[in-house]
Design a protein around this motif. Structure first.
Motif, PDB file in Angstrom:
ATOM      1  N   ASP A 130       0.861  -1.184   0.000  1.00 24.41           N
ATOM      2  CA  ASP A 130       0.000   0.000   0.000  1.00 24.41           C
ATOM      3  C   ASP A 130       0.900   1.239   0.000  1.00 24.41           C
ATOM      4  OD1 ASP A 130      -1.823   2.028   0.391  1.00 24.41           O
ATOM      5  OD2 ASP A 130      -2.913   1.030   2.013  1.00 24.41           O
ATOM      6  N   HIS A 131       1.388   1.619  -1.183  1.00 25.75           N
ATOM      7  CA  HIS A 131       2.379   2.678  -1.280  1.00 25.75           C
ATOM      8  C   HIS A 131       1.780   4.067  -1.064  1.00 25.75           C
ATOM      9  CE1 HIS A 131       5.387  -0.194  -2.409  1.00 25.75           C
ATOM     10  NE2 HIS A 131       4.643  -0.638  -3.404  1.00 25.75           N
ATOM     11  N   GLU A 132       0.495   4.209  -1.347  1.00 31.84           N
ATOM     12  CA  GLU A 132      -0.151   5.502  -1.108  1.00 31.84           C
ATOM     13  C   GLU A 132      -0.192   5.815   0.389  1.00 31.84           C
ATOM     14  OE1 GLU A 132      -4.444   7.721  -1.923  1.00 31.84           O
ATOM     15  OE2 GLU A 132      -3.872   5.963  -3.118  1.00 31.84           O
ATOM     16  N   GLU A 133      -0.576   4.820   1.198  1.00 31.72           N
ATOM     17  CA  GLU A 133      -0.606   5.015   2.652  1.00 31.72           C
ATOM     18  C   GLU A 133       0.816   5.125   3.210  1.00 31.72           C
ATOM     19  OE1 GLU A 133      -2.317   5.574   6.451  1.00 31.72           O
ATOM     20  OE2 GLU A 133      -3.013   5.844   4.377  1.00 31.72           O
ATOM     21  N   GLU A 134       1.743   4.392   2.609  1.00 34.84           N
ATOM     22  CA  GLU A 134       3.149   4.516   3.008  1.00 34.84           C
ATOM     23  C   GLU A 134       3.612   5.959   2.864  1.00 34.84           C
ATOM     24  OE1 GLU A 134       7.543   3.659   1.068  1.00 34.84           O
ATOM     25  OE2 GLU A 134       5.733   2.910   0.095  1.00 34.84           O
ATOM     26  N   ALA A 135       3.335   6.566   1.700  1.00 31.83           N
ATOM     27  CA  ALA A 135       3.757   7.934   1.437  1.00 31.83           C
ATOM     28  C   ALA A 135       3.090   8.915   2.399  1.00 31.83           C
ATOM     29  CB  ALA A 135       3.441   8.312  -0.008  1.00 31.83           C
ATOM     30  N   ARG A 136       1.819   8.690   2.685  1.00 35.19           N
ATOM     31  CA  ARG A 136       1.097   9.578   3.600  1.00 35.19           C
ATOM     32  C   ARG A 136       1.710   9.530   4.997  1.00 35.19           C
ATOM     33  NH1 ARG A 136      -3.035  10.138   7.268  1.00 35.19           N
ATOM     34  NH2 ARG A 136      -3.183   7.900   7.648  1.00 35.19           N
ATOM     35  N   ARG A 137       2.014   8.326   5.484  1.00 36.11           N
ATOM     36  CA  ARG A 137       2.592   8.181   6.821  1.00 36.11           C
ATOM     37  C   ARG A 137       3.996   8.789   6.893  1.00 36.11           C
ATOM     38  NH1 ARG A 137       0.316   5.218  10.975  1.00 36.11           N
ATOM     39  NH2 ARG A 137      -1.840   4.709  10.451  1.00 36.11           N
ATOM     40  N   LEU A 138       4.753   8.662   5.816  1.00 41.09           N
ATOM     41  CA  LEU A 138       6.092   9.262   5.804  1.00 41.09           C
ATOM     42  C   LEU A 138       6.002  10.783   5.864  1.00 41.09           C
ATOM     43  CD1 LEU A 138       7.874   7.011   3.161  1.00 41.09           C
ATOM     44  CD2 LEU A 138       8.366   7.101   5.609  1.00 41.09           C
ATOM     45  N   GLU A 139       5.028  11.338   5.165  1.00 44.29           N
ATOM     46  CA  GLU A 139       4.815  12.790   5.214  1.00 44.29           C
ATOM     47  C   GLU A 139       4.495  13.236   6.642  1.00 44.29           C
ATOM     48  OE1 GLU A 139       5.331  15.889   3.205  1.00 44.29           O
ATOM     49  OE2 GLU A 139       3.956  14.976   1.763  1.00 44.29           O
ATOM     50  N   LEU A 140       3.666  12.465   7.339  1.00 42.32           N
ATOM     51  CA  LEU A 140       3.336  12.773   8.729  1.00 42.32           C
ATOM     52  C   LEU A 140       4.569  12.684   9.620  1.00 42.32           C
ATOM     53  CD1 LEU A 140      -0.047  10.859   9.182  1.00 42.32           C
ATOM     54  CD2 LEU A 140       0.270  13.344   9.162  1.00 42.32           C
ATOM     55  N   ARG A 181      12.429   7.448  -1.777  1.00 44.61           N
ATOM     56  CA  ARG A 181      12.363   6.116  -2.393  1.00 44.61           C
ATOM     57  C   ARG A 181      10.931   5.609  -2.569  1.00 44.61           C
ATOM     58  NH1 ARG A 181      17.027   2.848   1.058  1.00 44.61           N
ATOM     59  NH2 ARG A 181      18.846   3.807   0.054  1.00 44.61           N
ATOM     60  N   SER A 182       9.977   6.281  -1.942  1.00 46.20           N
ATOM     61  CA  SER A 182       8.598   5.795  -1.947  1.00 46.20           C
ATOM     62  C   SER A 182       7.981   5.817  -3.342  1.00 46.20           C
ATOM     63  CB  SER A 182       7.741   6.643  -0.997  1.00 46.20           C
ATOM     64  OG  SER A 182       6.384   6.259  -1.080  1.00 46.20           O
ATOM     65  N   GLU A 183       7.231   4.776  -3.647  1.00 47.21           N
ATOM     66  CA  GLU A 183       6.520   4.692  -4.932  1.00 47.21           C
ATOM     67  C   GLU A 183       5.127   5.302  -4.845  1.00 47.21           C
ATOM     68  OE1 GLU A 183       6.443   0.647  -6.279  1.00 47.21           O
ATOM     69  OE2 GLU A 183       8.529   0.281  -5.728  1.00 47.21           O
ATOM     70  N   GLY A 184       4.757   5.776  -3.643  1.00 48.99           N
ATOM     71  CA  GLY A 184       3.384   6.243  -3.451  1.00 48.99           C
ATOM     72  C   GLY A 184       3.172   7.723  -3.644  1.00 48.99           C
ATOM     73  N   GLY A 185       4.244   8.485  -3.886  1.00 46.06           N
ATOM     74  CA  GLY A 185       4.081   9.924  -4.035  1.00 46.06           C
ATOM     75  C   GLY A 185       4.177  10.374  -5.481  1.00 46.06           C
ATOM     76  N   ASP A 186       3.456  11.462  -5.801  1.00 46.11           N
ATOM     77  CA  ASP A 186       3.520  12.015  -7.156  1.00 46.11           C
ATOM     78  C   ASP A 186       4.761  12.897  -7.283  1.00 46.11           C
ATOM     79  OD1 ASP A 186       2.918  14.327  -5.771  1.00 46.11           O
ATOM     80  OD2 ASP A 186       0.845  14.438  -6.474  1.00 46.11           O
ATOM     81  N   GLN A 187       4.889  13.613  -8.398  1.00 39.90           N
ATOM     82  CA  GLN A 187       6.078  14.421  -8.639  1.00 39.90           C
ATOM     83  C   GLN A 187       6.206  15.554  -7.618  1.00 39.90           C
ATOM     84  OE1 GLN A 187       5.709  15.914 -12.612  1.00 39.90           O
ATOM     85  NE2 GLN A 187       3.997  17.285 -12.144  1.00 39.90           N
ATOM     86  N   HIS A 188       5.073  16.066  -7.121  1.00 39.06           N
ATOM     87  CA  HIS A 188       5.118  17.129  -6.118  1.00 39.06           C
ATOM     88  C   HIS A 188       5.625  16.577  -4.785  1.00 39.06           C
ATOM     89  CE1 HIS A 188       3.086  19.738  -8.925  1.00 39.06           C
ATOM     90  NE2 HIS A 188       2.096  18.876  -9.058  1.00 39.06           N
ATOM     91  N   TYR A 189       5.208  15.360  -4.475  1.00 43.66           N
ATOM     92  CA  TYR A 189       5.677  14.696  -3.250  1.00 43.66           C
ATOM     93  C   TYR A 189       7.187  14.490  -3.311  1.00 43.66           C
ATOM     94  CZ  TYR A 189       5.996  10.959   0.311  1.00 43.66           C
ATOM     95  OH  TYR A 189       6.315  10.190   1.403  1.00 43.66           O
ATOM     96  N   GLN A 190       7.662  14.004  -4.451  1.00 39.52           N
ATOM     97  CA  GLN A 190       9.102  13.783  -4.622  1.00 39.52           C
ATOM     98  C   GLN A 190       9.881  15.099  -4.547  1.00 39.52           C
ATOM     99  OE1 GLN A 190      10.973  10.958  -4.880  1.00 39.52           O
ATOM    100  NE2 GLN A 190       9.095   9.913  -4.287  1.00 39.52           N
ATOM    101  N   ALA A 191       9.300  16.156  -5.096  1.00 30.72           N
ATOM    102  CA  ALA A 191       9.962  17.466  -5.055  1.00 30.72           C
ATOM    103  C   ALA A 191      10.079  17.957  -3.609  1.00 30.72           C
ATOM    104  CB  ALA A 191       9.183  18.472  -5.900  1.00 30.72           C
TER     105      ALA A 191
END
Length: 396
Positions: A186-196, A213-223
């Motif tokens: 569940d990479h979307e939830e992974e990315a959300r938790r990392l942001e938190l 390294r997360s696959e759950g974030g878009d280009q803005h998340y990676q930026a």
């Protein structure tokens, strides 16, 4: 009965004999100080470890059970005792002690929080990410809406020998949870938790590494993740420059802090950069950290990763093996050693990105958070914010 100081000296001697397998000297001490050893939980555990090291597994387990059941007014020391046991690889004995502390102190008591922190770090290593996250969640939820308890616990953790920030503990809950969701796909939830986790405590550079390294974030998340990493590295460079001030550079606290800074910059770079020039600088910074603190396991681990990042797999294996020798019970280090050995055997080489120029050594923006504990070295010199790095704390 021995006094506290004499008992601690005896423990040091027992530890020394255990580490060097001096069974004859150990046996003499056990006979001579039998009553003192049987009267202190930590010394009793060292006696049990001695039996285990000599192959007497059944006797060791009986002695460890006796140490656990001992009636002694030392509940607040049981977490420290568990940490000492874990260093020798007996995680089942250590976990029993940590669980005792967790079960006998409130979830917002500093002893319970430290026990949860220590046990969760070992669960994370196994890797039992969900268990680690849930263990921390109980305390995090209990203080979420109680500002008075939160402030009290924050102060007590800062004053604790580990000396860490409550926000680091809270951020780890989401970081461990993120690793669990990654494990589940569940990479979307992974990315959300990392942001938190990053929003709660941005000094944990392992969170920043996981974000990029997360696959759950878009280009803005990676930026955003790359911007956080850039700011973190700029802040580390600026602090390195401050530590080199002739007025303070010979202070041992500053030297230890500088070693952590070199190590953290090298670790963050080795795990996020593809720039060959920057990665070779990471190798040099990692070497400098070890010059200041030789044989530090976390620093040897970092140097292994730095060499791996530049494609020098022979040295990566060499230094990762040294790290494993220092921390033989950490599964993470063993997994990395296996990877480095495989890459050495396969002749795998990294792909570098075109050189974008040197990292600009700019001060970290004033809005960024810094640890609250300060050590003022000289009156005319701005105080340095000195606190062990999150990676350093988790190995204590």
């Amino acid at each position: 009965a021995l006094g506290r100081e004499e008992g601690d000296s005896l423990k040091f001697a027992l530890r020394w004999c255990l580490q060097r397998k001096q069974w004859g000297a150990l046996e003499i001490m056990q006979r001579q100080y039998a009553r003192a050893i049987s009267g202190r939980r930590d010394l009793s555990y060292f006696a049990a470890l001695a039996k285990l090291a000599q192959g007497n597994v059944a006797e060791a387990d009986v002695a460890a059970e006796r140490a656990f059941q001992m009636a002694a007014d030392d509940d607040e020391q049981r977490c420290e005792i568990a940490t000492e046991i874990a260093e020798f690889g007996k995680l089942d004995w250590a976990e029993r002690e940590w669980q005792y502390v967790i079960g006998n102190f409130s979830e917002v008591d500093v002893n319970s929080v430290v026990a949860r922190f220590k046990l969760a770090s070992w669960q994370y290593d196994r890797p039992e990410y969900q268990s680690a996250a849930e263990l921390l969640a109980t305390s995090c939820d209990a203080i979420a809406d109680n500002s008075a308890e939160r402030a009290r616990l924050k102060h007590e953790l800062e004053e604790h020998p580990l000396g860490f920030d409550l926000n680091h503990f809270i951020g780890l809950r989401d970081y461990y949870a993120a690793q669990h969701f990654k494990q589940m796909g569940d990479h979307e939830e992974e990315a959300r938790r990392l942001e938190l986790a990053a929003a709660t405590y941005e000094r944990n550079i392992d969170v920043l590494i996981a974000m990029v390294r997360s696959e759950g974030g878009d280009q803005h998340y990676q930026a955003r993740a790359k911007l956080r990493i850039k700011k973190a590295k700029q802040g580390q460079i600026e602090e390195i420059k401050r530590c080199k001030d002739p007025a303070i550079r010979d202070n041992q606290h500053v030297r230890d802090y500088l070693a952590n800074l070199y190590n953290e910059w090298a670790w963050l770079t080795a795990n996020t950069s593809k720039n060959e020039k920057e990665l070779r600088k990471a190798v040099e910074y990692s070497k400098l950290s070890l010059k200041l603190r030789p044989n530090e396991s976390a620093f040897l681990d970092t140097l292994g990763h730095c060499y791996h990042a530049v494609g020098d797999h022979a040295n990566a294996v060499k230094f990762q093996r040294l790290a494993v020798q220092q921390e033989p019970n950490l599964q993470y280090m063993q997994r990395q050693l296996a990877k480095f050995e495989q890459d050495l055997a396969d002749g795998t080489q990294p792909e570098f990105e075109p050189d974008q120029g040197e990292l600009q050594e700019q001060p970290q923006p004033a809005a960024s958070k810094r640890p609250p504990r300060r050590i003022q070295i000289q009156e005319e010199t701005a105080p340095l914010d000195i606190q062990p790095s999150p990676r350093d704390i988790e190995r204590r």
